[in-house]
Design an enzyme around this catalytic site. Structure first.
Site, mmCIF file in Angstrom:
data_model
loop_
_atom_site.group_PDB
_atom_site.id
_atom_site.type_symbol
_atom_site.label_atom_id
_atom_site.label_comp_id
_atom_site.label_asym_id
_atom_site.label_seq_id
_atom_site.Cartn_x
_atom_site.Cartn_y
_atom_site.Cartn_z
ATOM 1 N N GLY A 89 45.507 77.860 28.976
ATOM 2 C CA GLY A 89 44.952 77.078 30.075
ATOM 3 C C GLY A 89 44.847 75.619 29.691
ATOM 4 N N GLY A 102 42.460 72.187 30.473
ATOM 5 C CA GLY A 102 41.250 71.649 31.088
ATOM 6 C C GLY A 102 41.256 70.142 30.998
ATOM 7 C CB SER A 103 38.991 67.579 32.279
ATOM 8 O OG SER A 103 37.819 68.169 31.780
ATOM 9 C CG PHE A 104 37.099 67.126 27.924
ATOM 10 C CD1 PHE A 104 37.238 65.759 28.136
ATOM 11 C CD2 PHE A 104 36.003 67.772 28.451
ATOM 12 C CE1 PHE A 104 36.293 65.054 28.855
ATOM 13 C CE2 PHE A 104 35.052 67.071 29.161
ATOM 14 C CZ PHE A 104 35.193 65.709 29.370
ATOM 15 N N GLY A 105 41.494 68.990 27.269
ATOM 16 C CA GLY A 105 42.512 69.477 26.352
ATOM 17 C C GLY A 105 43.066 70.805 26.810
ATOM 18 C CB VAL A 136 42.565 77.002 25.819
ATOM 19 C CG1 VAL A 136 42.092 78.149 24.946
ATOM 20 C CG2 VAL A 136 41.391 76.115 26.194
ATOM 21 C CE LYS A 188 37.284 72.616 24.859
ATOM 22 N NZ LYS A 188 35.898 72.806 25.295
ATOM 23 C CG ASP A 215 32.049 72.462 33.723
ATOM 24 O OD1 ASP A 215 32.084 72.579 34.967
ATOM 25 O OD2 ASP A 215 33.044 72.156 33.034
#
Ligand SMILES: *[C@@H]1O[C@H](CO)[C@@H](O)[C@H](O)[C@H]1NC(C)=O
Ligand SMILES: *[C@@H]1O[C@H](CO)[C@@H](O)[C@H](O)[C@H]1NC(C)=O
Ligand SMILES: *[C@@H]1O[C@H](CO)[C@@H](O)[C@H](O)[C@H]1NC(C)=O
Ligand SMILES: *[C@@H]1O[C@H](CO)[C@@H](O)[C@H](O)[C@H]1NC(C)=O
Ligand SMILES: *[C@@H]1O[C@H](CO)[C@@H](O)[C@H](O)[C@H]1NC(C)=O
Ligand SMILES: *[C@@H]1O[C@H](CO)[C@@H](O)[C@H](O)[C@H]1NC(C)=O
Length: 752
Positions: A437, A439-442, A444, A459, A566
Site C-alpha cells: 500500500g 500512504g501519504s508518508f510512504g 508499505v 513501512k 487517524d
C-alpha cells in the site's frame, strides 16, 4: 396456505382475458396439479412455482408444459422444489427458443432426458438435480452452447460423460455428482475455460484425471472428483489451480507422490486426498497453503515425519493424518496442542510424543532436537528484546541528534540490525508484487527477512516529504510505550542510508496476512456465486470490539494517554485469525496534562470523512478518536464509506443512519450481511432452495442485534463531543451484544 388445490385453476381462468406476463407463486404451500390448458396465457415471460407442493408424483404432472408451446416469449420456467412426477415430455423441445432458465431440481421426475432438449439453444441455466432421471445424457446437450450452469447431480444417469460437454465454453458450474456415470473423464472438458465449479464425485469414473481438466485455472469454488475409481497420479498441472478454494479427490485409487507443485494453490481452504494410494513424504510445499482450514491425508501410504510447519498454519482447523506410515515425533503446538476431534494421527505405527491426550509413547531419543528448538527460542527472545532496546536508544539518540543537527548517521547503522541492503533484499528490490500500500508518508512493502524467513510488513518513509521525519519520530515515540494485542506490533526500526547516500528510514511490523479492514469492506467480489469472501456479522462485531479495546487502552490505560488521530478502515489490519490490530501511529499525539495540545497544522489531523467537526478549532482529544470510531462503526455495518458519493450537500453517513433508525435499518444494512456464511458448505443447489428461508430468518435475527450496534455508532459520532460515549463503555456494550448474539445462535442450532 396449502388449502387451495383449485387455486391455480381459478388463477389461470380469471387471468385468461388479461395480458399476463409473469406468474410468481414461489415459496408458498400450493398443492394440486397444474391444469393442462395453462399455456393459453400467450404473453407469458416468467413462470415461477419454486418451493410449493405442486404435482402428485404422477405421470401427467408435467403435461402442462406442452401447453406452453405458444408462449413465444417465455424466458424462465422455475419448477424446482415441488412434487412433480412422471417423465419430461418430449414437448419441452417445443418451448420457446427464448428460454434462458429451466429449473426442475428437487422433484420426483423419472425417465430419460428427451433429445428435444437440444432445441433450447439459448438456455443459460439448466437444472434437474435430485430427481430420478436415468439413462444416457444425450449428446445434443453440447448444442446448448450458451449454458452457464448445468446441474444434474443425484439422479440415476449412466453411460459415459458426453464429449460434447466440451462445447459448452460459457459453462461456469457443472455438477454431475451422485450418479452412475462410467468410463473416463473427457479431456474436452478442458475447453470449458470459464468453469469455476466442477463436481463429478460419487460416480463410477475410472482412468486418469486429464491434465487439460486439472489445469483449468478458472476453477475457483470447488473441484470434486471424490468417490470414483480414478487411477494414476495427481498431475503436476494442479499448480494452475491458483484460485481454487476446495479440492476433493478422496476415495479413489490415485498413486505416486503428492506433487510439490501444490504450493501454487494458495487459495485452498479445503484439501481432501484421503483414501488413495499416495506415497512418499508429506511435501514441504504444504507450508505455502496459509489459508488451509481442512486437510485430510488419511488412509494413504505416506511416510516420513509429520512436518513441524503444520503447527504454524494458524487457519488449520481439521487435520487427519491417520492410517499412513508416518513416524517420528508429533508436534505439540498449533493444531496439535488441542488433541480434540479435529485431529487424528492414529494408525501410524511409529509415531511418538505429542500432547499426552494422544496416548503415544514418548520419544526417548529425540532430546537433541528439542535442545535445538530451545536455543532458537532463546535467541529470538534476545532478538526481540534487543530490538526494543535498540528502538528506545534510537529514539533517545534521535532526540539528541535533533539538538545537534550536523552529526552523522553512521553510528546508528552499526547499532541497528537491518541495513538498507537487507531491506532491499527482503522486498526483492521494492518490487511491485511486494507493495502492500501507499500512504501519504510512504509505502508499505511485504518483506521476507533473510535470517529466519519471517514475513514482515515494512513501512518505508518518504523522506522528501518534510513532515515524514516528524511523523517518524512521533510514531517511534508512541510505539515504544505501547503493547496491546489489538495494536500492530513493531519488530524493529531501520535507519540507514540508501545506495545514493540519502537518509533511509523504515519500520518493520508484524505482517498481517488478511490485509486491511478497508479491503474486506469495500473490495468488489470477483465471483458471481458461492464463496464471495465477505465479513459476517459476527466477524464485524469482533473487529469492532478489537478496535474499541485498542482505543480503550490508548486512552485510558497507557501511562501517558495517546490520541491516534487517524482511525479509518485502512489503518485496521487483520491477522491470520482475523483479529484486528490498529496500526499507523504517524499522526498520534501524547496527551500531556500540562500542554493544551493545540494543533499546529489543521491539515494534519486525520483523513477526510473521519475528522471530528471540532478539530477545526485545533484541539485534539480522546473525544476526536471516539468520533472517528463512531464513523468506522457505521461504515462497517452499512458498507458505505463516509466519502461515498451519496453523501453530499448536507447528507452525511451519520444522518443517513439516523434517518433509517430504528424502523428501517434493514434497508441500509450492508447487503452482504444478509447472506450469512452458514450456507458456505452447502452444495449450491441446496443453497438456492434454502436461501429464501434462511434469508428471512437471518434478517429478523440480525435486526435485533444490529440496532444496538448502530446506536453505539450514532452516539460515538455525535456532532457535539459531550454526547459521545467513553471507549470503555463502548467495549462493554459491544461485548454484551456479542454474548447475546452467540446465545441466540446456540438456541437456533439446538432447534434444528
Ligand atoms: C397455439 O396456437 C395455435 C394457433 O393460434 C392454436 O391452434 C393452438 O391450439 C395453440 N396451442 C396451445 C397449446 O394453446
Ligand atoms: C411440437 O410442435 C410440432 C409442430 O408444431 C408438432 O408437430 C409436434 O407434435 C409438437 N410436439 C409435441 C411433443 O408436442
Ligand atoms: C458444438 O457447437 C457447434 C456450434 O454451435 C455445433 O455446430 C456442434 O454441433 C456442437 N457439437 C456438438 C457435439 O454438439
Ligand atoms: C480420519 O480418517 C479416518 C480414515 O479415513 C477416519 O476413519 C476417521 O474418522 C477420521 N478422523 C477424524 C477425526 O475425522
Ligand atoms: C507403500 O509404500 C511402500 C514403500 O514405502 C511400498 O513398499 C508398498 O508397496 C506401498 N503400499 C501400497 C499399498 O502402495
Ligand atoms: C480445546 O478445544 C476445546 C473444544 O473445542 C476448547 O474448549 C478448549 O478451549 C481448547 N483448548 C485449547 C488449549 O485450545
Amino acid at each position: 396456505m396449502g388449502k387451495y388445490p383449485q387455486m391455480l385453476a381459478s388463477v389461470s381462468l380469471n387471468l385468461k382475458n388479461f395480458m399476463v406476463v409473469a406468474i410468481d407463486l414461489s415459496e408458498n404451500g400450493f398443492t394440486g396439479s397444474i391444469p393442462e390448458n395453462f399455456g393459453s396465457l400467450q404473453g407469458l415471460i416468467y413462470l415461477n412455482f419454486h418451493g410449493n407442493r405442486l404435482g402428485n408424483g404422477d405421470l401427467g404432472d408435467l403435461s402442462f408444459l406442452s401447453s406452453l408451446a405458444n408462449c413465444s416469449n417465455l424466458n424462465k420456467i422455475l419448477l424446482l422444489g415441488n412434487r412433480f412426477g412422471g417423465q419430461l415430455p418430449n414437448s419441452i423441445g417445443n418451448l420457446s427458443t427464448q428460454l434462458k432458465s429451466l429449473s426442475l431440481s428437487f422433484n420426483l421426475i423419472h425417465g430419460n432426458i428427451p433429445v428435444e432438449i437440444g432445441n433450447l439453444v439459448n438456455l443459460k441455466l439448466l437444472e434437474f438435480a435430485e430427481n430420478y432421471l436415468s439413462g444416457f445424457v444425450p449428446d445434443v446437450i453440447g448444442r446448448l452452447n450458451n449454458l452457464e450452469a448445468l446441474f444434474m447431480s443425484a439422479n440415476n444417469f449412466s453411460g459415459s460423460i458426453s464429449l460434447s460437454l466440451g462445447n459448452l465454453t460459457k459453462l461456469f458450474a457443472l455438477n454431475m455428482g451422485k450418479n452412475n456415470f462410467q468410463g473416463s473423464i473427457p479431456p474436452s472438458l478442458g475447453n470449458c475455460q470459464k468453469l469455476q465449479i466442477l463436481d463429478l464425485s460419487s460416480n463410477r469414473l475410472s482412468g486418469f484425471i486429464p491434465e487439460q481438466v486439472i489445469s483449468l485455472s478458472s476453477l475457483s469454488i470447488y473441484f470434486r472428483m471424490s468417490d470414483n475409481f480414478l487411477t494414476g497420479s495427481l498431475p503436476l498441472q494442479v499448480s494452475n489451480l491458483k484460485n481454487l478454494a476446495e479440492l476433493d479427490i478422496s476415495n479413489n485409487r490415485l498413486s505416486g507422490e503428492i506433487p510439490t507443485s501444490l504450493d501454487s494453490c494458495t487459495s485452498l481452504v479445503v484439501l481432501y486426498l484421503a483414501n488413495n494410494m499416495f506415497e512418499g513424504a508429506i511435501p514441504r510445499s504444504f507450508k505455502s497453503l496459509r489459508g488451509l482450514e481442512k486437510l485430510d491425508l488419511s488412509s494413504n501410504n505416506l511416510s516420513g515425519q509429520i512436518p513441524e510447519f503444520f503447527s504454524q498454519l494458524s487457519s488449520l482447523k481439521y487435520l487427519n493424518l491417520s492410517y499412513n506410515k508416518l513416524e517420528g515425533e508429533v508436534p505439540k503446538k498449533g493444531i496439535f496442542a488441542n488433541a480434540s476431534v479435529n485431529i487424528s494421527v492414529i494408525g501410524n505405527g511409529k509415531l511418538c510424543g505429542g500432547v499426552p491426550k494422544l496416548l503415544l509413547p514418548s520419544c526417548s531419543t529425540k532430546v537433541s532436537r528439542r535442545h535445538i528448538n530451545k536455543k532458537v527460542v532463546i535467541s529470538t527472545t534476545i532478538g526481540v528484546t534487543g530490538a526494543i532496546l535498540l528502538l528506545i536508544s534510537f529514539v533517545t539518540y534521535y532526540k539528541m541528534k535533533s539538538s545537534q543537527p550536523t552529526s552523522t548517521t553512521s553510528s546508528i547503522d552499526s547499532q541497528l540490525r537491518l541495513s538498507y541492503f537487507d531491506i532491499l533484499r527482503s522486498t526483492d528490490n521494492f518490487s511491485n508484487e511486494n507493495l502492500l500500500g501507499v500512504g501519504s508518508f510512504g509505502s508499505v512493502y511485504k518483506g521476507t527477512l533473510s535470517g529466519d524467513g519471517k514475513i514482515v510488513a515494512i513501512k518505508v518513509l518518504k523522506l522528501e516529504h518534510q513532515r515524514a521525519l516528524k511523523s517518524f519520530i512521533d510514531e517511534c515515540n508512541a510505539l515504544k510505550t505501547i503493547r496491546h494485542r489489538n495494536i500492530l506490533k513493531i519488530i524493529t526500526v531501520c535507519s540507514s542510508v540508501d545506495h545514493e547516500g540519502n537518509d533511509f528510514k523504515c519500520f518493520i511490523f508484524e505482517f498481517m496476512p488478511n490485509g486491511s479492514l478497508d479491503k474486506w469492506l469495500h473490495s468488489v467480489p470477483n465471483e458471481q456465486l458461492g464463496r464471495i469472501k465477505k465479513l459476517s456479522f459476527m466477524r464485524r462485531l469482533n473487529v469492532a470490539i478489537d478496535v474499541a479495546s485498542a482505543f480503550d487502552y490508548l486512552h485510558n490505560h497507557c501511562e501517558i494517554p495517546i490520541v491516534h488521530c487517524d482511525l479509518k478502515p485502512s489503518n485496521v489490519l487483520l491477522d491470520e485469525d482475523m483479529t484486528a490490530h490498529v496500526g499507523d501511529f504517524g499522526l498520534s499525539k501524547f496527551l500531556f496534562e500540562s500542554s493544551n495540545n493545540v494543533l499546529t497544522s489543521a491539515s494534519l489531523r486525520g483523513s477526510f470523512g473521519y475528522i471530528p467537526p471540532e478539530y477545526v478549532d485545533g484541539h485534539v482529544s480522546r473525544l476526536g478518536d471516539i468520533y472517528s470510531y463512531g464513523i468506522l462503526l457505521l461504515e462497517m455495518f452499512t458498507g458505505k464509506r463516509p466519502t461515498d458519493e451519496l453523501f453530499k450537500d448536507d447528507l452525511n453517513i451519520h444522518k443517513f443512519v439516523s434517518m433509517a433508525f430504528p424502523n428501517h435499518v434493514m434497508d441500509i444494512v450492508d447487503p452482504s450481511l444478509l447472506f450469512e456464511e452458514e450456507n458456505e458448505d452447502d452444495r449450491m443447489e441446496e443453497a438456492i432452495v434454502r436461501n429464501f428461508e434462511s434469508q428471512r430468518n437471518n434478517k429478523k435475527k440480525m435486526e435485533e442485534f444490529l440496532l444496538p450496534v448502530l446506536r453505539i455508532g450514532l452516539t460515538c459520532a455525535a456532532t457535539s463531543p459531550g454526547e459521545r460515549m467513553k471507549m470503555n463503555d463502548v467495549v462493554n456494550n459491544l461485548k454484551t451484544i456479542r454474548d447475546s448474539f452467540l446465545k441466540s445462535k446456540d438456541r437456533n442450532r439446538g432447534r434444528r
